[in-house]
Design a protein around this motif. Structure first.
Motif, short mmCIF file in Angstrom:
data_model
loop_
_atom_site.label_atom_id
_atom_site.label_comp_id
_atom_site.label_asym_id
_atom_site.label_seq_id
_atom_site.Cartn_x
_atom_site.Cartn_y
_atom_site.Cartn_z
N ARG B 154 -35.38 2.08 36.39
CA ARG B 154 -35.46 0.92 35.51
C ARG B 154 -34.16 0.70 34.73
NH1 ARG B 154 -39.19 -0.79 37.91
NH2 ARG B 154 -41.41 -0.62 37.41
N ALA B 155 -33.45 1.80 34.46
CA ALA B 155 -32.21 1.67 33.67
C ALA B 155 -31.36 2.92 33.84
CB ALA B 155 -32.55 1.47 32.19
N THR B 156 -30.06 2.73 33.70
CA THR B 156 -29.18 3.89 33.58
C THR B 156 -28.62 3.90 32.16
OG1 THR B 156 -27.22 2.67 34.29
CG2 THR B 156 -28.50 3.74 36.01
N GLY B 163 -29.99 10.49 22.55
CA GLY B 163 -28.83 10.24 23.40
C GLY B 163 -29.21 9.40 24.61
N ALA B 164 -28.26 9.16 25.47
CA ALA B 164 -28.47 8.29 26.62
C ALA B 164 -28.99 9.07 27.82
CB ALA B 164 -27.17 7.58 26.99
N VAL B 165 -30.05 8.53 28.43
CA VAL B 165 -30.66 9.14 29.61
C VAL B 165 -29.93 8.67 30.87
CG1 VAL B 165 -32.75 9.13 31.02
CG2 VAL B 165 -32.91 9.37 28.54
N ASP B 166 -29.61 9.60 31.77
CA ASP B 166 -28.85 9.24 32.97
C ASP B 166 -29.57 8.15 33.77
OD1 ASP B 166 -26.72 10.91 32.51
OD2 ASP B 166 -27.55 12.58 33.64
N VAL B 177 -40.30 8.21 33.60
CA VAL B 177 -39.57 9.35 34.17
C VAL B 177 -38.15 9.38 33.60
CG1 VAL B 177 -38.69 10.43 36.27
CG2 VAL B 177 -40.89 9.23 36.32
N VAL B 178 -37.79 10.52 33.07
CA VAL B 178 -36.42 10.75 32.58
C VAL B 178 -35.71 11.64 33.59
CG1 VAL B 178 -35.03 11.88 30.81
CG2 VAL B 178 -37.04 10.53 30.15
N VAL B 179 -34.57 11.16 34.08
CA VAL B 179 -33.82 11.93 35.07
C VAL B 179 -32.48 12.35 34.49
CG1 VAL B 179 -32.84 11.93 37.40
CG2 VAL B 179 -34.90 10.59 36.91
N GLU B 180 -32.22 13.64 34.54
CA GLU B 180 -30.91 14.16 34.11
C GLU B 180 -30.16 14.65 35.34
OE1 GLU B 180 -29.20 14.12 31.40
OE2 GLU B 180 -27.59 15.41 32.18
N LEU B 181 -28.93 14.19 35.51
CA LEU B 181 -28.14 14.48 36.71
C LEU B 181 -27.06 15.50 36.42
CD1 LEU B 181 -27.57 10.74 37.73
CD2 LEU B 181 -29.36 12.27 38.60
N ASN B 195 -34.71 18.24 28.02
CA ASN B 195 -35.85 18.39 27.12
C ASN B 195 -35.70 17.51 25.87
OD1 ASN B 195 -38.35 19.77 26.41
ND2 ASN B 195 -37.13 20.71 24.77
N ARG B 196 -34.49 17.45 25.34
CA ARG B 196 -34.28 16.61 24.15
C ARG B 196 -34.61 15.15 24.45
NH1 ARG B 196 -29.24 19.20 23.82
NH2 ARG B 196 -28.09 17.25 23.96
#
Lengths: 244, 244
Positions: B154-156, B163-166, B177-181, B195-196
């Motif tokens: 949905r967004a980068t 903070g900003a989610v990847d 869904v939060v994705v960290e790369l 986790n934050r």
DNA sequence: GTCTTCATGTCGGAT
DNA sequence: ATCCGACGTGAAGAC
């Protein structure tokens, strides 16, 4: 066989550059090359860089650096332990620097070599640095009341399932205290680190044990400060070097 | 006034070195110096370095580098934006590089200058790099099923209080869904980061919303893996570059 | 300017 | 060899 004068050549032919560089690598001299070149790198990542003027440094320990006219960081590089090779390929002078584990290769292809130099370099000295995290730790160990009255350090680098704690100790009430040190202003990452250690110790120690977590740094950012509150962690402002 | 040939001098007197370096700084040339020297630094931290052979590079953008015969990193340095000054002090050639905010100073005192060179360097090219986190992001945006079937980005760089989610998106069931790369194998720090973000979104979204956190990287360390489980976060193995 | 995070991070120390 | 965290981290992008 002691230190010889620097060897240098201005505007050498590719063959002349090759002679200097090959012999210098053989004799473990520090080599610098300057001229317009293209650079390719392939390894953990990969990159290409079109023609521009660059300074290339080849060190006897196997490091390679490619510097442009700007920036503190090299635009391309290779770490110590690499094997440098020079050759003339299709009439142009080429330097290749390779390593394994991981497989990585750096290729510098000069349009022309405008200058090459080779130096005998020996440096027996170690850098004496102060103002580090170790200095901050020693300040607290010398005077634990800088942290808080009644604090008693018990161990440094105490191991937990989450990693080693900078300083582990007890407060005046006998509670366990985990101290995380940072030499400069910190952000949310340091809070996460401290939190991992505190959680690990709470699991490891008796269920009724109180474990306090204290972050020691000159200052914290807003977000880090809020995160500390949310996690019920504490902050003490302290620098590696006494304030002037 | 186009590119001139490199100026170099072997074993110059301090005065000759001074002439070359002063004029080269004036004309925004790239300067290299080689010889036995002592180095002092004072700023965010402070350091001293006793006599040894080093290569000193002064760039027209104000960077300074002091390299020994070993290591990829300079033993001392100064970032871009500094003011270089050369002088002869007590019969010895000295380079001083200063900046403000923060106040920092680097002082190189040569016992003798064994070589000095100055180059006209222009480099119009940008490095073309691949295998970065941005490439990993693009792989997933191109084919979201690499993450899991039914995933919809949905967004980068979606902003959260932490903070900003990847990548932020929705799974097949409509859960957030939060994705960290991460471009390479990760340790506990990346788990803390993910986790934050997840915690922040759980607080921000409706209380009944499910927020999943997925770490995407080639692999994780043991400790990071256990931490993921403890935090009820997920892991998907993926590299910035398709496997060969 | 500060803040946050990425990086071919590099480096050192411990296992 | 891998893992982990410090570093005068540096560099970039956002605010």
């Amino acid at each position: 066989m002691s230190r010889e004068a620097p060897s240098t050549a201005v505007e050498p032919t590719p063959e002349q550059a090759l002679d200097v560089v090959r012999e210098s690598i053989e004799r473990e001299r520090l080599v610098t090359l300057f001229g317009p070149c293209r650079v390719e790198y392939e390894g953990r990542a990969s990159s290409t860089l079109d023609v521009g003027d660059r300074l290339v440094v080849l060190k006897p320990d196997g490091s390679a650096l490619v510097h442009t006219d700007e920036g503190q960081q090299p635009v391309n590089w290779q770490p110590p332990g690499c094997t440098h090779e020079a050759r003339v390929d299709d009439g142009t002078f080429v330097v290749e620097s390779q390593r394994t584990t991981p497989d990585e290769e750096l290729l510098v292809r000069f349009e022309s070599v405008r200058h090459v130099a080779a130096y005998d370099a020996t440096d027996p000295e170690d850098l004496a640095l102060s103002g580090t995290e170790a200095d901050l730790r020693d300040r607290i160990l010398d005077d634990p009341s800088l942290l808080e009255d009644g604090f008693e350090p018990r161990a440094t680098e105490r191991d937990t399932p989450a990693g080693a704690v900078d300083i582990f100790g007890e407060d005046a009430e006998g509670n366990a205290v985990v101290v995380e040190l940072k030499r400069r202003r910190v952000g949310p990452d340091a809070v996460g680190q401290l939190n991992r250690y505190v959680e690990a110790l709470r699991r490891d120690l008796h269920a009724d044990a109180t474990v306090r977590g204290i972050l020691v740094a000159p200052s914290v950012t807003d977000r880090a400060g809020r995160l500390l509150e949310r996690r019920d962690l504490e902050f003490v402002s302290l620098s590696p070097v006494p304030e002037t």
